[in-house]
Design a protein around this motif. Structure first.
Motif, PDB file in Angstrom:
ATOM      1  N   GLY A  19       0.887  -1.211   0.013  1.00 35.98           N
ATOM      2  CA  GLY A  19      -0.023  -0.003   0.007  1.00 35.98           C
ATOM      3  C   GLY A  19       0.752   1.511  -0.092  1.00 35.98           C
ATOM      4  N   VAL A  20       0.341   2.292  -0.228  1.00 33.50           N
ATOM      5  CA  VAL A  20       0.943   3.572  -0.220  1.00 33.50           C
ATOM      6  C   VAL A  20       0.144   4.610   0.368  1.00 33.50           C
ATOM      7  CG1 VAL A  20       1.436   5.553  -1.853  1.00 33.50           C
ATOM      8  CG2 VAL A  20       1.821   3.331  -2.891  1.00 33.50           C
ATOM      9  N   ILE A  21       0.672   5.431   1.580  1.00 36.93           N
ATOM     10  CA  ILE A  21      -0.106   6.301   2.197  1.00 36.93           C
ATOM     11  C   ILE A  21       0.435   7.862   1.555  1.00 36.93           C
ATOM     12  CG2 ILE A  21      -0.066   7.552   4.528  1.00 36.93           C
ATOM     13  CD1 ILE A  21       0.963   4.892   5.777  1.00 36.93           C
ATOM     14  N   SER A  22      -0.730   8.367   1.010  1.00 39.93           N
ATOM     15  CA  SER A  22      -0.526   9.473   0.153  1.00 39.93           C
ATOM     16  C   SER A  22      -0.321  10.604   1.183  1.00 39.93           C
ATOM     17  CB  SER A  22      -1.764   9.585  -0.605  1.00 39.93           C
ATOM     18  OG  SER A  22      -2.905   9.923   0.267  1.00 39.93           O
ATOM     19  N   GLU A  23       0.093  11.715   0.480  1.00 42.08           N
ATOM     20  CA  GLU A  23       0.081  13.123   1.362  1.00 42.08           C
ATOM     21  C   GLU A  23      -1.081  13.626   1.844  1.00 42.08           C
ATOM     22  OE1 GLU A  23       2.232  16.186  -0.830  1.00 42.08           O
ATOM     23  OE2 GLU A  23       4.073  14.764  -1.119  1.00 42.08           O
ATOM     24  N   GLU A  24      -2.179  13.287   1.075  1.00 43.89           N
ATOM     25  CA  GLU A  24      -3.442  13.652   1.553  1.00 43.89           C
ATOM     26  C   GLU A  24      -3.764  12.829   2.794  1.00 43.89           C
ATOM     27  OE1 GLU A  24      -2.722  12.955  -1.782  1.00 43.89           O
ATOM     28  OE2 GLU A  24      -2.847  15.159  -2.385  1.00 43.89           O
ATOM     29  N   GLU A  25      -3.484  11.521   2.805  1.00 39.64           N
ATOM     30  CA  GLU A  25      -4.229  10.585   3.768  1.00 39.64           C
ATOM     31  C   GLU A  25      -3.072  10.877   5.216  1.00 39.64           C
ATOM     32  OE1 GLU A  25      -5.400   6.551   1.656  1.00 39.64           O
ATOM     33  OE2 GLU A  25      -3.165   7.110   1.351  1.00 39.64           O
ATOM     34  N   LEU A  26      -1.949  11.471   4.817  1.00 37.43           N
ATOM     35  CA  LEU A  26      -0.965  11.718   6.097  1.00 37.43           C
ATOM     36  C   LEU A  26      -1.651  13.066   6.632  1.00 37.43           C
ATOM     37  CD1 LEU A  26       1.536  11.414   7.847  1.00 37.43           C
ATOM     38  CD2 LEU A  26       2.830  12.603   5.938  1.00 37.43           C
ATOM     39  N   ALA A  27      -1.866  13.863   5.873  1.00 36.92           N
ATOM     40  CA  ALA A  27      -2.514  15.159   6.434  1.00 36.92           C
ATOM     41  C   ALA A  27      -3.723  15.184   7.218  1.00 36.92           C
ATOM     42  CB  ALA A  27      -2.563  16.277   5.135  1.00 36.92           C
ATOM     43  N   ALA A  28      -4.700  14.120   6.692  1.00 34.50           N
ATOM     44  CA  ALA A  28      -6.018  14.004   7.197  1.00 34.50           C
ATOM     45  C   ALA A  28      -5.608  13.253   8.585  1.00 34.50           C
ATOM     46  CB  ALA A  28      -6.761  13.160   6.307  1.00 34.50           C
ATOM     47  N   PHE A  29      -4.983  12.267   8.770  1.00 33.71           N
ATOM     48  CA  PHE A  29      -4.401  11.484   9.841  1.00 33.71           C
ATOM     49  C   PHE A  29      -3.956  12.586  10.728  1.00 33.71           C
ATOM     50  CE2 PHE A  29      -1.603   9.103  12.703  1.00 33.71           C
ATOM     51  CZ  PHE A  29      -2.550   8.238  12.944  1.00 33.71           C
ATOM     52  N   CYS A  30      -2.884  13.235  10.435  1.00 32.56           N
ATOM     53  CA  CYS A  30      -2.181  14.091  11.197  1.00 32.56           C
ATOM     54  C   CYS A  30      -3.364  14.772  12.013  1.00 32.56           C
ATOM     55  CB  CYS A  30      -1.049  14.725  10.719  1.00 32.56           C
ATOM     56  SG  CYS A  30       0.461  13.653  10.514  1.00 32.56           S
ATOM     57  N   LYS A  31      -4.096  15.753  11.295  1.00 37.46           N
ATOM     58  CA  LYS A  31      -5.059  16.593  11.474  1.00 37.46           C
ATOM     59  C   LYS A  31      -6.055  16.078  12.569  1.00 37.46           C
ATOM     60  CE  LYS A  31      -8.921  19.691   9.922  1.00 37.46           C
ATOM     61  NZ  LYS A  31      -9.579  20.139   8.810  1.00 37.46           N
ATOM     62  N   SER A  32      -6.414  14.703  12.714  1.00 30.03           N
ATOM     63  CA  SER A  32      -7.261  14.123  13.301  1.00 30.03           C
ATOM     64  C   SER A  32      -6.550  13.538  14.579  1.00 30.03           C
ATOM     65  CB  SER A  32      -8.010  13.265  12.837  1.00 30.03           C
ATOM     66  OG  SER A  32      -8.865  13.504  11.665  1.00 30.03           O
ATOM     67  N   TYR A  33      -5.428  12.758  14.629  1.00 26.88           N
ATOM     68  CA  TYR A  33      -4.830  11.966  15.494  1.00 26.88           C
ATOM     69  C   TYR A  33      -3.567  12.244  15.882  1.00 26.88           C
ATOM     70  CZ  TYR A  33      -8.807   9.039  13.967  1.00 26.88           C
ATOM     71  OH  TYR A  33     -10.020   8.744  13.783  1.00 26.88           O
ATOM     72  N   ALA A  34      -2.732  13.064  15.069  1.00 27.06           N
ATOM     73  CA  ALA A  34      -1.623  13.613  15.439  1.00 27.06           C
ATOM     74  C   ALA A  34      -1.384  15.109  15.165  1.00 27.06           C
ATOM     75  CB  ALA A  34      -0.496  12.606  14.981  1.00 27.06           C
ATOM     76  N   PRO A  35      -1.876  15.891  15.889  1.00 27.20           N
ATOM     77  CA  PRO A  35      -1.679  17.337  15.472  1.00 27.20           C
ATOM     78  C   PRO A  35      -0.367  17.977  15.674  1.00 27.20           C
ATOM     79  CG  PRO A  35      -3.437  17.263  17.275  1.00 27.20           C
ATOM     80  CD  PRO A  35      -2.982  15.717  16.923  1.00 27.20           C
ATOM     81  N   THR A  36       0.453  17.296  16.498  1.00 26.72           N
ATOM     82  CA  THR A  36       1.752  18.001  16.865  1.00 26.72           C
ATOM     83  C   THR A  36       2.633  17.214  16.006  1.00 26.72           C
ATOM     84  OG1 THR A  36       2.208  16.449  18.513  1.00 26.72           O
ATOM     85  CG2 THR A  36       1.147  18.657  19.148  1.00 26.72           C
ATOM     86  N   TRP A  37       2.588  16.253  15.024  1.00 25.47           N
ATOM     87  CA  TRP A  37       3.301  15.540  14.244  1.00 25.47           C
ATOM     88  C   TRP A  37       3.801  16.561  13.037  1.00 25.47           C
ATOM     89  CZ3 TRP A  37       6.233  11.141  14.572  1.00 25.47           C
ATOM     90  CH2 TRP A  37       6.973  10.856  13.303  1.00 25.47           C
ATOM     91  N   ASP A  38       5.022  16.547  12.753  1.00 23.17           N
ATOM     92  CA  ASP A  38       5.490  17.429  11.499  1.00 23.17           C
ATOM     93  C   ASP A  38       5.498  16.311  10.519  1.00 23.17           C
ATOM     94  OD1 ASP A  38       6.716  18.913   9.677  1.00 23.17           O
ATOM     95  OD2 ASP A  38       8.663  19.506  11.075  1.00 23.17           O
TER      96      ASP A  38
END
Length: 137
Positions: A19-38
């Motif tokens: 699988g591939v984790i896209s930039e969009e998926e990464l941004a959505a995940f971080c917004k919801s679950y890891a807001p301090t992740w760079d």
């Protein structure tokens, strides 16, 4: 791994998908679950685990696996950038028959990046069905 417990062997290794984790998926995940992740630090550990879990669940849906007993020894080696193809692999490390109808399989699970480097690993213990015994005449 579409094999019964009795047909599996220690050292057997199979692909569980990719699988591939896209930039969009990464941004959505971080917004919801890891807001301090760079996001410049790559894919966070929890999202790597989620990808492995998805690959393993999809692969196991066709196996004679009846129950997951444990997921242990979780290790993260690196945080790849989004967009990188990540491949899952399962290797049978041990097995133990439990009666005539089932057995426990211990497996090493790895997620590898495009260069074949380890990204994530864990050990699983699962119950698999055994082959029916031939009738004795």
């Amino acid at each position: 791994m579409p094999a019964a417990f009795d047909d599996l062997y220690i050292g057997q290794s199979v692909s569980i998908g990719a699988g591939v984790i896209s930039e969009e998926e990464l941004a959505a995940f971080c917004k919801s679950y890891a807001p301090t992740w760079d996001v410049n630090d790559g894919v966070p550990d929890a999202l790597i685990f989620a990808l492995w879990s998805k690959l393993e669940t999809e692969a196991a849906s066709h196996w004679p696996q009846t129950k997951r007993l444990a997921v242990d020894a979780l290790r993260w080696s690196r945080n790849p950038p989004p967009g990188e193809l990540l491949r899952g692999r399962l290797t049978v490390m041990g097995k133990d028959a439990v009666g005539d109808t089932k057995g426990v399989v211990i497996a090493q699970n790895d997620v590898l990046d495009e260069a074949g480097r380890l990204v994530f690993s864990c050990l699983t213990r699962s119950v698999f069905q055994r082959l029916p015994k031939a009738p004795i005449d």
